[in-house]
Design a protein around this motif. Structure first.
Motif, PDB file in Angstrom:
ATOM      1  N   ASN A 161       8.444  18.256  17.705  1.00 55.80           N
ATOM      2  CA  ASN A 161       9.684  19.088  18.461  1.00 55.80           C
ATOM      3  C   ASN A 161       9.146  19.986  17.974  1.00 55.80           C
ATOM      4  OD1 ASN A 161      10.175  16.835  19.336  1.00 55.80           O
ATOM      5  ND2 ASN A 161      11.359  16.018  17.712  1.00 55.80           N
ATOM      6  N   LEU A 162       9.051  21.312  18.834  1.00 59.23           N
ATOM      7  CA  LEU A 162       9.394  22.366  18.963  1.00 59.23           C
ATOM      8  C   LEU A 162      10.287  23.003  18.130  1.00 59.23           C
ATOM      9  CD1 LEU A 162       7.568  25.158  19.296  1.00 59.23           C
ATOM     10  CD2 LEU A 162       8.734  25.089  21.491  1.00 59.23           C
ATOM     11  N   ALA A 163      11.269  22.467  18.646  1.00 54.14           N
ATOM     12  CA  ALA A 163      12.823  22.721  18.011  1.00 54.14           C
ATOM     13  C   ALA A 163      12.922  22.441  15.590  1.00 54.14           C
ATOM     14  CB  ALA A 163      14.236  22.111  18.567  1.00 54.14           C
ATOM     15  N   ASP A 164      11.767  21.164  16.149  1.00 53.67           N
ATOM     16  CA  ASP A 164      12.457  21.351  14.807  1.00 53.67           C
ATOM     17  C   ASP A 164      11.678  21.656  13.264  1.00 53.67           C
ATOM     18  OD1 ASP A 164      14.125  18.997  14.894  1.00 53.67           O
ATOM     19  OD2 ASP A 164      12.335  17.390  14.862  1.00 53.67           O
ATOM     20  N   ALA A 165      10.156  21.889  14.107  1.00 51.65           N
ATOM     21  CA  ALA A 165       9.296  23.039  13.357  1.00 51.65           C
ATOM     22  C   ALA A 165       9.541  24.580  13.662  1.00 51.65           C
ATOM     23  CB  ALA A 165       7.694  23.412  14.600  1.00 51.65           C
ATOM     24  N   VAL A 166      10.494  25.234  14.483  1.00 48.93           N
ATOM     25  CA  VAL A 166      10.784  26.571  14.615  1.00 48.93           C
ATOM     26  C   VAL A 166      12.281  26.205  12.984  1.00 48.93           C
ATOM     27  CG1 VAL A 166      12.270  28.707  15.377  1.00 48.93           C
ATOM     28  CG2 VAL A 166      10.342  27.294  16.878  1.00 48.93           C
ATOM     29  N   LEU A 167      13.108  25.662  12.936  1.00 47.75           N
ATOM     30  CA  LEU A 167      13.939  25.331  12.650  1.00 47.75           C
ATOM     31  C   LEU A 167      13.032  25.547  10.782  1.00 47.75           C
ATOM     32  CD1 LEU A 167      16.902  24.979  11.941  1.00 47.75           C
ATOM     33  CD2 LEU A 167      16.543  22.484  11.780  1.00 47.75           C
ATOM     34  N   ALA A 168      12.062  24.615  11.003  1.00 49.32           N
ATOM     35  CA  ALA A 168      11.028  24.425   9.449  1.00 49.32           C
ATOM     36  C   ALA A 168      11.415  25.578   9.445  1.00 49.32           C
ATOM     37  CB  ALA A 168      10.530  23.736   9.178  1.00 49.32           C
ATOM     38  N   SER A 169      10.636  26.689   9.659  1.00 48.67           N
ATOM     39  CA  SER A 169       9.972  27.861   9.945  1.00 48.67           C
ATOM     40  C   SER A 169      10.852  28.999   9.104  1.00 48.67           C
ATOM     41  CB  SER A 169       9.168  29.215  10.906  1.00 48.67           C
ATOM     42  OG  SER A 169       8.394  29.685  10.780  1.00 48.67           O
ATOM     43  N   THR A 170      12.400  28.776   9.985  1.00 47.81           N
ATOM     44  CA  THR A 170      13.227  29.435   9.490  1.00 47.81           C
ATOM     45  C   THR A 170      14.324  29.281   8.550  1.00 47.81           C
ATOM     46  OG1 THR A 170      14.781  28.388  11.660  1.00 47.81           O
ATOM     47  CG2 THR A 170      13.253  30.200  12.238  1.00 47.81           C
ATOM     48  N   ALA A 171      14.039  28.166   7.514  1.00 51.85           N
ATOM     49  CA  ALA A 171      15.223  27.884   7.021  1.00 51.85           C
ATOM     50  C   ALA A 171      14.335  28.846   5.301  1.00 51.85           C
ATOM     51  CB  ALA A 171      14.392  26.470   5.592  1.00 51.85           C
ATOM     52  N   ALA A 172      15.035  30.145   5.741  1.00 49.24           N
ATOM     53  CA  ALA A 172      14.894  30.499   4.372  1.00 49.24           C
ATOM     54  C   ALA A 172      16.364  30.645   3.809  1.00 49.24           C
ATOM     55  CB  ALA A 172      15.306  32.378   4.352  1.00 49.24           C
ATOM     56  N   PRO A 173      15.700  30.408   1.761  1.00 48.84           N
ATOM     57  CA  PRO A 173      15.719  29.869   0.666  1.00 48.84           C
ATOM     58  C   PRO A 173      17.062  30.732   0.418  1.00 48.84           C
ATOM     59  CG  PRO A 173      13.949  29.706   0.155  1.00 48.84           C
ATOM     60  CD  PRO A 173      14.131  30.392   1.295  1.00 48.84           C
ATOM     61  N   THR A 174      18.279  30.492   0.217  1.00 46.45           N
ATOM     62  CA  THR A 174      19.389  30.805  -0.138  1.00 46.45           C
ATOM     63  C   THR A 174      20.687  30.893   1.256  1.00 46.45           C
ATOM     64  OG1 THR A 174      19.017  33.321   0.043  1.00 46.45           O
ATOM     65  CG2 THR A 174      18.667  31.882  -2.511  1.00 46.45           C
ATOM     66  N   PHE A 175      19.763  31.520   1.955  1.00 47.77           N
ATOM     67  CA  PHE A 175      20.462  31.939   3.662  1.00 47.77           C
ATOM     68  C   PHE A 175      21.040  29.910   4.023  1.00 47.77           C
ATOM     69  CE2 PHE A 175      18.325  36.233   2.614  1.00 47.77           C
ATOM     70  CZ  PHE A 175      19.830  36.628   3.024  1.00 47.77           C
TER      71      PHE A 175
END
Length: 348
Positions: A161-175
């Motif tokens: 799912n595109l939304a899932d892929a983008v969510l993973a790519s934006t999961a910046a540590p500490t943020f």
């Protein structure tokens, strides 16, 4: 003809600057192509993004019901301006519980997840209009992870799912908390922001482009690398030599991302220079000495400052973008001629 590659850096809300660069490129292409509406996906063969860059890349690649681009770069900018604050919204109770982010992520990803689902719906990576490369890192297997449409078309297990892929790519540590994807039965795989290894994904994108049928030689590739803004803030020895884990927690991510961006830019500059095709590589990013908002600052002052930096950047890089736009337009015309010849041959 060249294989054209667009790469977009990570950087949180600083993606505003990247969006302004993309809008400027659209406007210049309109002038040279004589077209009222321009979609960048029509001029690039592969689009890559890390973190906030993955949001921009996904927006450019997302199809509508007629299998044409659903969003423009202006739509992308509007996302940051209208939804940026809510996506970085902190729950006061959550903040107290985690000691201001020291004992847990600074933000929940509930609002970000909702916005991504709203924009991308049920679109999957195999549905994208052109090949993509979105970066993430798997903390469980300790592997780099590339969401790409080539793999998605070959295997349903890699069709995310595109939304899932983008969510993973934006999961910046500490943020933000780590993410997982719905292609798995459970969340055994812990995915975080691809910026930990490729905040500037341009080199990764170049390698990915060599898998495309139309790429016969690396000399036939062109890369437009769009950054945002990095600060020249320095850390003096007498200050940092006393730092421990807590002191390093927040600066280290910013430092690693800056280092990644600079290294990839240097490598690509050298590569294209050695090949004798320096004009095939363009990096557009701002280097500002002071008053650069952090990647999660969504205050009105910060937004206005990023808009100011972005407008200054496109003015500074206007000629370079004009030159690159002309090449893109000519490349598309030549590609259309070749396709037309192929169709004629098939008809005969």
């Amino acid at each position: 003809m060249s294989t054209t590659i667009l790469s977009i850096d990570g950087g949180g809300i600083k993606g505003i600057v990247s969006a302004l660069v993309l809008i400027e490129l659209e406007d210049i292409i309109k002038k040279y192509s004589g077209t009222d509406t321009v979609y960048l996906v029509d001029y690039f063969d592969l689009i890559a993004g890390t973190s906030t860059g993955s949001i921009l890349a996904a927006l450019l690649l997302c199809p509508n019901d007629c299998n044409r681009p659903k969003y423009t770069a202006s739509d992308a900018l509007n996302l940051y301006l209208t939804k940026g604050k809510s996506m970085f919204q902190t729950n006061p109770l959550h903040k107290i519980r985690t000691l201001g982010g020291l004992m847990g992520p600074k933000y929940k990803n509930k609002a970000l997840t909702a916005e991504l689902n709203s924009y991308f719906g049920n679109v999957k990576t195999a549905d994208l209009l052109k090949p993509c490369l979105l970066t993430a890192y798997n903390m469980t297997t300790r592997d780099s992870l590339f969401f790409n449409s080539l793999s998605s078309l070959k295997s349903e297990d890699r069709n995310y799912n595109l939304a899932d892929a983008v969510l993973a790519s934006t999961a910046a540590p500490t943020f933000f908390p780590p993410s997982c994807t719905k292609t798995y039965n459970s969340c055994e795989d812990s995915l975080i922001d691809g910026g930990v290894f490729a905040n500037n994904p341009a080199l990764c994108a170049l390698i990915e482009s060599l898998k495309l049928d139309e790429t016969k030689d690396i000399r036939e590739t062109m890369v437009l690398s769009v950054g945002n803004v990095r600060t020249s803030k320095s850390y003096e020895y007498n200050k940092v030599r006393h730092w421990g884990a807590i002191n390093w927690a927040f600066p280290i991510l910013d430092i690693l991302m800056d280092a990644s961006e600079q290294t990839v830019d240097y490598q690509l500059n050298k590569l294209y220079s050695i090949l004798g095709i320096s004009s095939h590589y363009l990096r557009v990013a701002a280097n500002v000495r002071e008053n650069v908002p952090p990647m999660d600052d969504t205050s009105e002052e910060a937004i206005n400052r990023l808009l100011e930096i972005g407008k200054e950047l496109v003015l500074k890089k206007h000629r370079d973008l004009e030159r690159y736009a002309r090449i893109l337009v000519d490349n598309k015309k030549n590609n259309n001629k070749v396709n037309s010849v192929k169709i004629d041959i098939q008809v005969i």
